[in-house]
Design a protein around this motif. Structure first.
Motif, PDB file in Angstrom:
ATOM      1  N   VAL A  42     -55.962  49.973  64.863  1.00 21.35           N
ATOM      2  CA  VAL A  42     -56.294  51.150  65.639  1.00 21.35           C
ATOM      3  C   VAL A  42     -55.954  52.186  64.998  1.00 21.35           C
ATOM      4  O   VAL A  42     -55.086  52.083  63.688  1.00 21.35           O
ATOM      5  CB  VAL A  42     -55.559  51.059  66.973  1.00 21.35           C
ATOM      6  CG1 VAL A  42     -56.049  49.954  67.811  1.00 21.35           C
ATOM      7  CG2 VAL A  42     -54.127  50.940  66.900  1.00 21.35           C
ATOM      8  N   ALA A  43     -56.137  53.442  65.595  1.00 25.63           N
ATOM      9  CA  ALA A  43     -55.857  54.787  64.589  1.00 25.63           C
ATOM     10  C   ALA A  43     -55.108  55.595  66.132  1.00 25.63           C
ATOM     11  O   ALA A  43     -55.517  55.357  67.001  1.00 25.63           O
ATOM     12  CB  ALA A  43     -56.741  55.516  63.986  1.00 25.63           C
ATOM     13  N   VAL A  81     -55.125  54.748  72.434  1.00 26.85           N
ATOM     14  CA  VAL A  81     -55.441  54.804  70.807  1.00 26.85           C
ATOM     15  C   VAL A  81     -56.744  54.633  70.616  1.00 26.85           C
ATOM     16  O   VAL A  81     -57.611  53.753  71.354  1.00 26.85           O
ATOM     17  CB  VAL A  81     -54.557  53.891  70.136  1.00 26.85           C
ATOM     18  CG1 VAL A  81     -52.875  54.228  70.423  1.00 26.85           C
ATOM     19  CG2 VAL A  81     -54.564  52.269  70.593  1.00 26.85           C
ATOM     20  N   MET A  82     -57.138  54.971  69.366  1.00 22.68           N
ATOM     21  CA  MET A  82     -58.685  54.604  68.942  1.00 22.68           C
ATOM     22  C   MET A  82     -58.794  53.420  68.092  1.00 22.68           C
ATOM     23  O   MET A  82     -58.022  52.915  67.352  1.00 22.68           O
ATOM     24  CB  MET A  82     -59.059  55.688  67.908  1.00 22.68           C
ATOM     25  CG  MET A  82     -58.813  57.072  68.802  1.00 22.68           C
ATOM     26  SD  MET A  82     -59.327  58.711  67.966  1.00 22.68           S
ATOM     27  CE  MET A  82     -61.047  58.397  67.584  1.00 22.68           C
ATOM     28  N   VAL A  83     -59.999  52.568  68.490  1.00 22.37           N
ATOM     29  CA  VAL A  83     -60.258  51.581  67.625  1.00 22.37           C
ATOM     30  C   VAL A  83     -60.921  51.754  66.407  1.00 22.37           C
ATOM     31  O   VAL A  83     -61.747  52.808  66.489  1.00 22.37           O
ATOM     32  CB  VAL A  83     -61.008  50.569  68.732  1.00 22.37           C
ATOM     33  CG1 VAL A  83     -61.591  49.104  67.835  1.00 22.37           C
ATOM     34  CG2 VAL A  83     -60.455  50.140  69.915  1.00 22.37           C
ATOM     35  N   LEU A  84     -60.596  51.318  65.354  1.00 21.37           N
ATOM     36  CA  LEU A  84     -61.158  51.436  64.056  1.00 21.37           C
ATOM     37  C   LEU A  84     -62.652  51.346  64.229  1.00 21.37           C
ATOM     38  O   LEU A  84     -63.148  50.245  64.821  1.00 21.37           O
ATOM     39  CB  LEU A  84     -60.522  50.917  62.936  1.00 21.37           C
ATOM     40  CG  LEU A  84     -59.135  50.867  62.532  1.00 21.37           C
ATOM     41  CD1 LEU A  84     -58.595  50.113  61.384  1.00 21.37           C
ATOM     42  CD2 LEU A  84     -58.724  52.463  62.238  1.00 21.37           C
ATOM     43  N   GLY A 141     -58.753  45.562  76.939  1.00 18.31           N
ATOM     44  CA  GLY A 141     -59.940  46.237  77.149  1.00 18.31           C
ATOM     45  C   GLY A 141     -60.139  47.403  76.282  1.00 18.31           C
ATOM     46  O   GLY A 141     -59.288  47.921  75.599  1.00 18.31           O
ATOM     47  N   VAL A 142     -61.406  47.497  75.989  1.00 16.88           N
ATOM     48  CA  VAL A 142     -61.933  48.476  75.087  1.00 16.88           C
ATOM     49  C   VAL A 142     -63.054  49.423  75.848  1.00 16.88           C
ATOM     50  O   VAL A 142     -63.853  48.723  76.501  1.00 16.88           O
ATOM     51  CB  VAL A 142     -62.685  48.000  73.866  1.00 16.88           C
ATOM     52  CG1 VAL A 142     -63.153  48.962  72.771  1.00 16.88           C
ATOM     53  CG2 VAL A 142     -61.786  46.855  72.938  1.00 16.88           C
ATOM     54  N   TYR A 172     -61.758  53.177  72.474  1.00 20.04           N
ATOM     55  CA  TYR A 172     -60.480  53.602  72.828  1.00 20.04           C
ATOM     56  C   TYR A 172     -59.837  52.031  73.539  1.00 20.04           C
ATOM     57  O   TYR A 172     -60.632  51.504  74.001  1.00 20.04           O
ATOM     58  CB  TYR A 172     -60.040  54.719  73.851  1.00 20.04           C
ATOM     59  CG  TYR A 172     -60.513  55.932  73.220  1.00 20.04           C
ATOM     60  CD1 TYR A 172     -59.430  56.807  72.499  1.00 20.04           C
ATOM     61  CD2 TYR A 172     -61.644  56.378  73.188  1.00 20.04           C
ATOM     62  CE1 TYR A 172     -60.003  57.993  72.224  1.00 20.04           C
ATOM     63  CE2 TYR A 172     -62.168  57.787  72.755  1.00 20.04           C
ATOM     64  CZ  TYR A 172     -61.125  58.318  72.166  1.00 20.04           C
ATOM     65  OH  TYR A 172     -61.559  59.659  71.498  1.00 20.04           O
ATOM     66  N   THR A 173     -58.539  51.955  73.351  1.00 15.68           N
ATOM     67  CA  THR A 173     -57.897  50.927  74.030  1.00 15.68           C
ATOM     68  C   THR A 173     -56.468  51.248  74.522  1.00 15.68           C
ATOM     69  O   THR A 173     -55.871  52.206  73.830  1.00 15.68           O
ATOM     70  CB  THR A 173     -57.846  49.575  73.286  1.00 15.68           C
ATOM     71  OG1 THR A 173     -57.278  48.452  74.001  1.00 15.68           O
ATOM     72  CG2 THR A 173     -56.756  49.969  71.973  1.00 15.68           C
TER      73      THR A 173
END
Length: 137
Positions: free
Chosen positions: A88-89, A100-103, A118-119, A133-134
């Motif tokens: 993640v980022a 957080v953001m999923v790559l 979950g995403v 996001y997750t």
């Protein structure tokens, strides 16, 4: 937090680098700020964070004229730990516990398998679905 120190008193902490040998070795001098003799003064604070594999991950030097922001340093350390564990980022000004953001390099089907909380995809005017996001976990 250290108590306020009046100028003529001895500081309430040891001075371990009286000749600035350590400050010079670690690059902790502020070249823009000089004392009355024209010698660079030590920076207010230098922070370097290394990963377990001894790679430099973050470094910041606060000039002698600038106050420190411990909240942001803590935010960066938490982000480095989180992103080392998960793919993640963290967005700018991310607070502990925020989404957080999923790559974007992770395929969507792998998102669901890796990120069990979950995403969520952000709807964009272009209909492209690349912002995922997750919850931070």
């Amino acid at each position: 937090m250290l108590p306020m120190v009046k100028s003529p008193e001895k500081p309430p902490f040891p001075i371990i680098d009286k000749n600035w040998d350590l400050a010079i070795l670690l690059g902790m001098l502020d070249p823009a700020e000089k004392n009355e003799k024209g010698v660079p003064v030590t920076a207010r604070m230098v922070v370097s964070v290394f990963s377990p594999d001894k790679k430099l991950k973050f470094s910041i030097l606060y000039p002698a004229t600038t106050g420190r922001n411990f909240d942001d340093i803590l935010r960066v350390v938490i982000s480095l730990q989180l992103t080392a564990e998960k793919r993640v980022a963290t967005p700018v000004d991310q607070k502990n516990g925020d989404y957080v953001m999923v790559l974007s390099t992770i395929p969507e089907e792998e998102d669901k398998r890796l990120l069990t909380k979950g995403v969520f995809t952000k709807e964009l005017p272009s209909d492209k679905k690349y912002l995922h996001y997750t919850p931070q976990s």
